[in-house]
Design a protein around this motif. Sequence first.
Motif, short mmCIF file in Angstrom:
data_model
loop_
_atom_site.label_atom_id
_atom_site.label_comp_id
_atom_site.label_asym_id
_atom_site.label_seq_id
_atom_site.Cartn_x
_atom_site.Cartn_y
_atom_site.Cartn_z
N ARG A 176 0.84 -1.20 0.00
CA ARG A 176 0.00 0.00 0.00
C ARG A 176 0.87 1.26 0.00
O ARG A 176 2.02 1.24 0.44
CB ARG A 176 -0.92 0.00 1.21
CG ARG A 176 -0.21 0.14 2.55
CD ARG A 176 -1.23 0.24 3.69
NE ARG A 176 -0.57 0.29 4.99
CZ ARG A 176 -0.09 1.40 5.54
NH1 ARG A 176 -0.16 2.55 4.88
NH2 ARG A 176 0.49 1.37 6.73
N GLN A 177 0.31 2.32 -0.52
CA GLN A 177 1.00 3.60 -0.45
C GLN A 177 1.21 3.97 1.02
O GLN A 177 0.29 3.85 1.84
CB GLN A 177 0.17 4.68 -1.15
CG GLN A 177 0.20 4.60 -2.66
CD GLN A 177 1.54 5.03 -3.24
OE1 GLN A 177 2.47 5.39 -2.52
NE2 GLN A 177 1.65 4.98 -4.56
N GLU A 235 -6.00 -5.96 -3.94
CA GLU A 235 -6.92 -5.44 -2.92
C GLU A 235 -6.43 -5.79 -1.52
O GLU A 235 -6.58 -4.99 -0.59
CB GLU A 235 -8.33 -6.01 -3.15
CG GLU A 235 -8.91 -5.72 -4.53
CD GLU A 235 -8.81 -4.25 -4.92
OE1 GLU A 235 -9.04 -3.39 -4.04
OE2 GLU A 235 -8.51 -3.96 -6.09
N ALA A 238 -3.43 -3.50 -0.67
CA ALA A 238 -3.81 -2.08 -0.63
C ALA A 238 -4.44 -1.70 0.71
O ALA A 238 -4.47 -0.52 1.06
CB ALA A 238 -4.79 -1.76 -1.76
N GLN A 239 -4.93 -2.70 1.46
CA GLN A 239 -5.63 -2.41 2.71
C GLN A 239 -4.98 -3.08 3.91
O GLN A 239 -5.64 -3.35 4.92
CB GLN A 239 -7.09 -2.88 2.59
CG GLN A 239 -7.84 -2.23 1.44
CD GLN A 239 -9.26 -2.74 1.30
OE1 GLN A 239 -10.03 -2.73 2.27
NE2 GLN A 239 -9.62 -3.18 0.11
N ARG A 254 -1.99 1.57 -11.11
CA ARG A 254 -2.75 1.70 -9.87
C ARG A 254 -2.07 2.73 -8.94
O ARG A 254 -0.90 2.58 -8.60
CB ARG A 254 -2.87 0.35 -9.16
CG ARG A 254 -3.79 -0.61 -9.89
CD ARG A 254 -4.20 -1.77 -9.03
NE ARG A 254 -4.87 -1.37 -7.80
CZ ARG A 254 -5.82 -2.10 -7.21
NH1 ARG A 254 -6.21 -3.24 -7.77
NH2 ARG A 254 -6.35 -1.72 -6.08
N THR A 255 -2.84 3.72 -8.53
CA THR A 255 -2.27 4.78 -7.70
C THR A 255 -2.36 4.48 -6.21
O THR A 255 -1.76 5.19 -5.40
CB THR A 255 -2.99 6.11 -7.99
OG1 THR A 255 -4.40 5.95 -7.73
CG2 THR A 255 -2.79 6.52 -9.45
N ASP A 256 -3.13 3.44 -5.84
CA ASP A 256 -3.25 3.12 -4.41
C ASP A 256 -2.17 2.15 -3.95
O ASP A 256 -2.14 1.77 -2.78
CB ASP A 256 -4.63 2.52 -4.13
CG ASP A 256 -4.92 1.28 -4.96
OD1 ASP A 256 -4.29 1.12 -6.04
OD2 ASP A 256 -5.75 0.46 -4.52
N LEU A 257 -1.29 1.75 -4.87
CA LEU A 257 -0.23 0.80 -4.54
C LEU A 257 1.13 1.42 -4.79
O LEU A 257 1.31 2.22 -5.70
CB LEU A 257 -0.37 -0.47 -5.38
CG LEU A 257 -1.65 -1.29 -5.21
CD1 LEU A 257 -1.66 -2.45 -6.20
CD2 LEU A 257 -1.77 -1.80 -3.79
N LYS A 258 2.10 1.01 -3.99
CA LYS A 258 3.48 1.40 -4.22
C LYS A 258 4.19 0.25 -4.90
O LYS A 258 4.15 -0.89 -4.42
CB LYS A 258 4.18 1.75 -2.92
CG LYS A 258 5.63 2.20 -3.13
CD LYS A 258 6.27 2.73 -1.85
CE LYS A 258 7.69 3.22 -2.14
NZ LYS A 258 8.33 3.80 -0.94
#
Length: 298
Positions: A176-177, A235, A238-239, A254-258
Motif C-alpha cells: 500500500r501507499q 486489494e 492495498a488495505q 494503480r495509484t493506491d499501490l506502491k
Amino acid sequence: MDTKRLDLNLLATLEALLEERNVTRAAARLHLSQPAVSAQLNRLRDMFNDPLLVPAQRGMTPTAMALQLLTPLRQALDQVRDTVVTHRHFDPAQAELTVTIACTDYLQSVIGLSLIQKLRQQAPGIRLAIRNLEPPRLETQMVRGEVDLALMTPAEAPPTLRTRHLYDEHYVLVGRQGHPQLGDNMSLEEYARLEHVVVSLSGGNFSTPVDQALQALGHTRNVVLSVASFLFIPEIVAQSHLVALVPWRLVAGRTDLKLVKAPTVSRGFSVGMVWHERNHGHSAHRWVREQVGSCLVG
C-alpha cells in the motif's frame, strides 16, 4: 535429392506427421487413408534417406533430422499457404463464431476488458469464451477443439502446437501507499522480514521458487498468507501491511499501490500465444490472434 521431382503434397504430409506423431491422426487431418499416409511416409524416408519417425510406446518419435526439418518446413509451407489465401477477404463485422481462449487469471485480468471491447466494436458476431489454463490437458483440449487459443509461456507448450512470443513480463514488489517498511533499496534481509502474500495455484503452498532461492542465500521469507489467485492480491495489499510479488502488468497504473523493484531472486517470464494447426490458416482465428497480440503488445 532430385528437387525437380519434389511433391509438395509429401511435404504437407511430413509436416502433419511431425506435428501429430501418429499416422492415424495425420491421415485424419489430411483427409487421407492411413495406408496412403504410410505409403507417403515411406517415400519421404527414401527422399531424405532417414527414418524420420520411429515407433514409440505412444505414437511415433521424430528422429534428429526430422526435428531439424520441422521449423523450416513450417515456414516454407506457411509462405505457400499465405500466398494462396491472401486474395480471400475477411470481414470481421460479418464473422460469426465462438473462440475459446485459455489463460491464467493474471492474463484474464490483463487482456479481458480491452479484447472484449475490441471484439464488440469490430466483430460483434464473434463470441468469446475465456477459461482457466490447464497445461497438462492443453494438447488434448486443442485436438478436440475445446480450446482455440492459449496464452502462456511458449516454452512450456507441447511441441506439436504452434507458438508466437508476445512479450517478456517481470515481477514488482507491491504494497500500500505509505507502507512504512517498503522501500526502493531494501536488502534481502529487510525484504524477507516483510509480511508476504504468495500465490499457490494448487492451493495452500507457502513456499515458491523465490523462497528456495532465498534459502540458498541464507534468508527465510516471512510468508503469512497463501492465496490461489493473483487477482486477490492488489486489494489485499492495498488495505494491509502485507506485500507481494506480482506481474507488473497486473498492477500498472494503480495509484493506491506502491511498486518497488523486485529482489534479484525473482525471475520474470515470457508470454505468448499457442494454437493448434487446425486453426492456423483459418481467417477468423488469424484475425482474432492479431487482436489478442495487439492488446498484449500494444
